[in-house]
Design a protein around this motif. Structure first.
Motif, PDB file in Angstrom:
ATOM      1  N   ASP A 104       1.195  12.137  -3.614  1.00  0.00           N
ATOM      2  CA  ASP A 104      -0.237  11.840  -3.575  1.00  0.00           C
ATOM      3  C   ASP A 104      -0.585  11.039  -2.324  1.00  0.00           C
ATOM      4  O   ASP A 104       0.287  10.647  -1.535  1.00  0.00           O
ATOM      5  N   THR A 105      -1.873  10.801  -2.138  1.00  0.00           N
ATOM      6  CA  THR A 105      -2.352  10.167  -0.910  1.00  0.00           C
ATOM      7  C   THR A 105      -1.727   8.804  -0.686  1.00  0.00           C
ATOM      8  O   THR A 105      -1.304   8.469   0.431  1.00  0.00           O
ATOM      9  N   GLU A 106      -1.643   7.999  -1.736  1.00  0.00           N
ATOM     10  CA  GLU A 106      -1.099   6.645  -1.561  1.00  0.00           C
ATOM     11  C   GLU A 106       0.380   6.677  -1.194  1.00  0.00           C
ATOM     12  O   GLU A 106       0.825   5.955  -0.302  1.00  0.00           O
ATOM     13  N   LYS A 107       1.153   7.524  -1.868  1.00  0.00           N
ATOM     14  CA  LYS A 107       2.595   7.577  -1.596  1.00  0.00           C
ATOM     15  C   LYS A 107       2.864   7.996  -0.147  1.00  0.00           C
ATOM     16  O   LYS A 107       3.709   7.408   0.532  1.00  0.00           O
ATOM     17  N   LEU A 108       2.139   9.001   0.319  1.00  0.00           N
ATOM     18  CA  LEU A 108       2.349   9.464   1.695  1.00  0.00           C
ATOM     19  C   LEU A 108       1.814   8.452   2.703  1.00  0.00           C
ATOM     20  O   LEU A 108       2.394   8.282   3.782  1.00  0.00           O
ATOM     21  N   LYS A 114       5.238   2.486   6.481  1.00  0.00           N
ATOM     22  CA  LYS A 114       6.631   2.016   6.522  1.00  0.00           C
ATOM     23  C   LYS A 114       7.323   2.393   7.822  1.00  0.00           C
ATOM     24  O   LYS A 114       8.056   1.583   8.414  1.00  0.00           O
ATOM     25  N   HIS A 115       7.073   3.607   8.296  1.00  0.00           N
ATOM     26  CA  HIS A 115       7.733   4.096   9.507  1.00  0.00           C
ATOM     27  C   HIS A 115       6.827   3.999  10.735  1.00  0.00           C
ATOM     28  O   HIS A 115       7.163   4.520  11.800  1.00  0.00           O
ATOM     29  N   GLN A 116       5.675   3.353  10.550  1.00  0.00           N
ATOM     30  CA  GLN A 116       4.722   3.076  11.632  1.00  0.00           C
ATOM     31  C   GLN A 116       4.256   4.341  12.351  1.00  0.00           C
ATOM     32  O   GLN A 116       3.945   4.317  13.557  1.00  0.00           O
ATOM     33  N   LEU A 117       4.161   5.427  11.620  1.00  0.00           N
ATOM     34  CA  LEU A 117       3.647   6.663  12.207  1.00  0.00           C
ATOM     35  C   LEU A 117       2.188   6.512  12.616  1.00  0.00           C
ATOM     36  O   LEU A 117       1.742   7.133  13.588  1.00  0.00           O
ATOM     37  N   GLU A 137      -2.002  -4.781   3.976  1.00  0.00           N
ATOM     38  CA  GLU A 137      -1.946  -6.082   3.312  1.00  0.00           C
ATOM     39  C   GLU A 137      -1.950  -5.928   1.794  1.00  0.00           C
ATOM     40  O   GLU A 137      -1.241  -6.644   1.080  1.00  0.00           O
ATOM     41  N   ALA A 138      -2.750  -4.991   1.277  1.00  0.00           N
ATOM     42  CA  ALA A 138      -2.853  -4.793  -0.166  1.00  0.00           C
ATOM     43  C   ALA A 138      -1.580  -4.202  -0.764  1.00  0.00           C
ATOM     44  O   ALA A 138      -1.275  -4.416  -1.943  1.00  0.00           O
ATOM     45  N   MET A 139      -0.822  -3.449   0.041  1.00  0.00           N
ATOM     46  CA  MET A 139       0.422  -2.837  -0.434  1.00  0.00           C
ATOM     47  C   MET A 139       1.408  -3.861  -0.975  1.00  0.00           C
ATOM     48  O   MET A 139       2.210  -3.553  -1.858  1.00  0.00           O
ATOM     49  N   GLU A 140       1.369  -5.072  -0.450  1.00  0.00           N
ATOM     50  CA  GLU A 140       2.333  -6.097  -0.839  1.00  0.00           C
ATOM     51  C   GLU A 140       2.241  -6.420  -2.329  1.00  0.00           C
ATOM     52  O   GLU A 140       3.215  -6.827  -2.944  1.00  0.00           O
ATOM     53  N   LYS A 141       1.063  -6.219  -2.898  1.00  0.00           N
ATOM     54  CA  LYS A 141       0.875  -6.522  -4.329  1.00  0.00           C
ATOM     55  C   LYS A 141       1.497  -5.451  -5.213  1.00  0.00           C
ATOM     56  O   LYS A 141       1.831  -5.700  -6.366  1.00  0.00           O
ATOM     57  N   TYR A 142       1.645  -4.245  -4.666  1.00  0.00           N
ATOM     58  CA  TYR A 142       2.196  -3.122  -5.422  1.00  0.00           C
ATOM     59  C   TYR A 142       3.322  -2.496  -4.597  1.00  0.00           C
ATOM     60  O   TYR A 142       3.085  -1.581  -3.805  1.00  0.00           O
ATOM     61  N   PRO A 143       4.548  -2.965  -4.766  1.00  0.00           N
ATOM     62  CA  PRO A 143       5.660  -2.535  -3.894  1.00  0.00           C
ATOM     63  C   PRO A 143       5.951  -1.038  -3.932  1.00  0.00           C
ATOM     64  O   PRO A 143       6.346  -0.462  -2.914  1.00  0.00           O
ATOM     65  N   LEU A 144       5.769  -0.402  -5.099  1.00  0.00           N
ATOM     66  CA  LEU A 144       6.126   1.015  -5.217  1.00  0.00           C
ATOM     67  C   LEU A 144       4.909   1.924  -5.215  1.00  0.00           C
ATOM     68  O   LEU A 144       4.846   2.895  -4.461  1.00  0.00           O
ATOM     69  N   HIS A 145       3.905   1.608  -6.033  1.00  0.00           N
ATOM     70  CA  HIS A 145       2.705   2.440  -6.153  1.00  0.00           C
ATOM     71  C   HIS A 145       1.688   1.681  -6.993  1.00  0.00           C
ATOM     72  O   HIS A 145       2.050   1.017  -7.963  1.00  0.00           O
TER      73      HIS A 145
END
Length: 265
Positions: A104-108, A114-117, A137-145
């Motif tokens: 899904d959009t968030e996972k991709l 992560k790879h700074q593409l 910044e918001a990703m830090e609250k949800y490490p996986l999804h």
């Protein structure tokens, strides 16, 4: 972010024009991308096009959109093939959900961060960099999804899919594409770590107890979305920009409060 890969039109011997050049700076950026992917392109212009947003060029055919379309199909095929091998006794239903959460959009978008593409994306969208920063910044609250609780800049997912499309066009091999892209997709969410989307989970909880679920949408007035179960308000959520995210927060809030009103399932 919008200028790392220059937009150069090169005229060939047959007077046709294509995106790409052999300028040293541009080649350096392409080489950097190839190192991230651990793959050397035979046709460098494919990689360049995979990171060209439609806002950057006059002709959309010179953007990543066609490669994105191709990459989406190849990614879905690759991930479901992986899961069919990994879970030989699992029924199609759970595998379909597992595929969805892994592509899904968030996972991709997380892959692109992560790879700074995203640093190699060529675009002319003035607000995009700020939107990407907010997501990072918001990703830090949800490490996986976050399962729908984050606002995700779609372009981040787009360039992952367009890169997959470019890889396939360059090598004409789905197997090679999967060998390149699988390490970038890690961590792939396994079946035992998969969580339901808040809306799916809330609907299932209500169905199990034969309860009526009613949405209360006041987002246009006050950026708030709520859920009523039977005659009780059980959850509300807010988001200043996106109604869908406010709804997902409301569903998560209702799930957290469910047992207080209706007991355990």
């Amino acid at each position: 972010m919008g200028s790392q890969l220059s937009n150069t039109i090169v005229e060939g011997e047959d007077n046709t024009k294509t995106i790409g050049s052999t300028e040293p700076d541009q080649l350096l950026e392409i080489e950097s991308l190839e190192k991230i992917l651990n793959y050397k392109f035979k046709d460098k212009s494919l990689l360049l096009k995979a990171f060209t947003d439609a806002s950057y060029v006059e002709d959309k055919c010179n953007s990543y959109e066609r490669l994105e379309l191709l990459g989406d199909s190849i990614l879905n095929m690759g991930i479901i093939y992986e899961f069919i091998k990994l879970y030989p006794k699992e029924s199609p239903g759970p595998l379909t959900k597992l595929r969805a959460v892994n592509v899904d959009t968030e996972k991709l978008a997380r892959v692109a961060v992560k790879h700074q593409l995203y640093r190699y994306l060529r675009h002319k969208k003035p607000l995009l960099e700020e939107q990407i920063l907010e997501f990072v910044e918001a990703m830090e609250k949800y490490p996986l999804h976050s399962n729908g609780l984050l606002k995700v800049p779609k372009v981040l997912a787009d360039i992952v899919e367009s890169t997959i499309g470019a890889l396939f066009m360059d090598g004409n091999s789905a197997e090679t594409v999967w060998e390149v892209i699988k390490p970038l997709l890690e961590p792939i969410i396994p079946l035992d770590k998969m969580k339901s989307h808040p809306m799916t989970e809330l609907n299932e909880m209500c169905q199990k107890k034969n309860l009526k679920l009613t949405p209360k949408d006041t987002w246009e007035e006050n950026q708030t979305y709520c859920f009523q179960i039977e005659d009780k308000f059980v959850g509300c959520g807010q988001h200043p920009v996106k109604k869908e995210t406010a709804r997902n927060f409301a569903a998560k809030n209702a799930i957290d409060n469910f047992s207080k009103f209706f007991g355990d399932l």
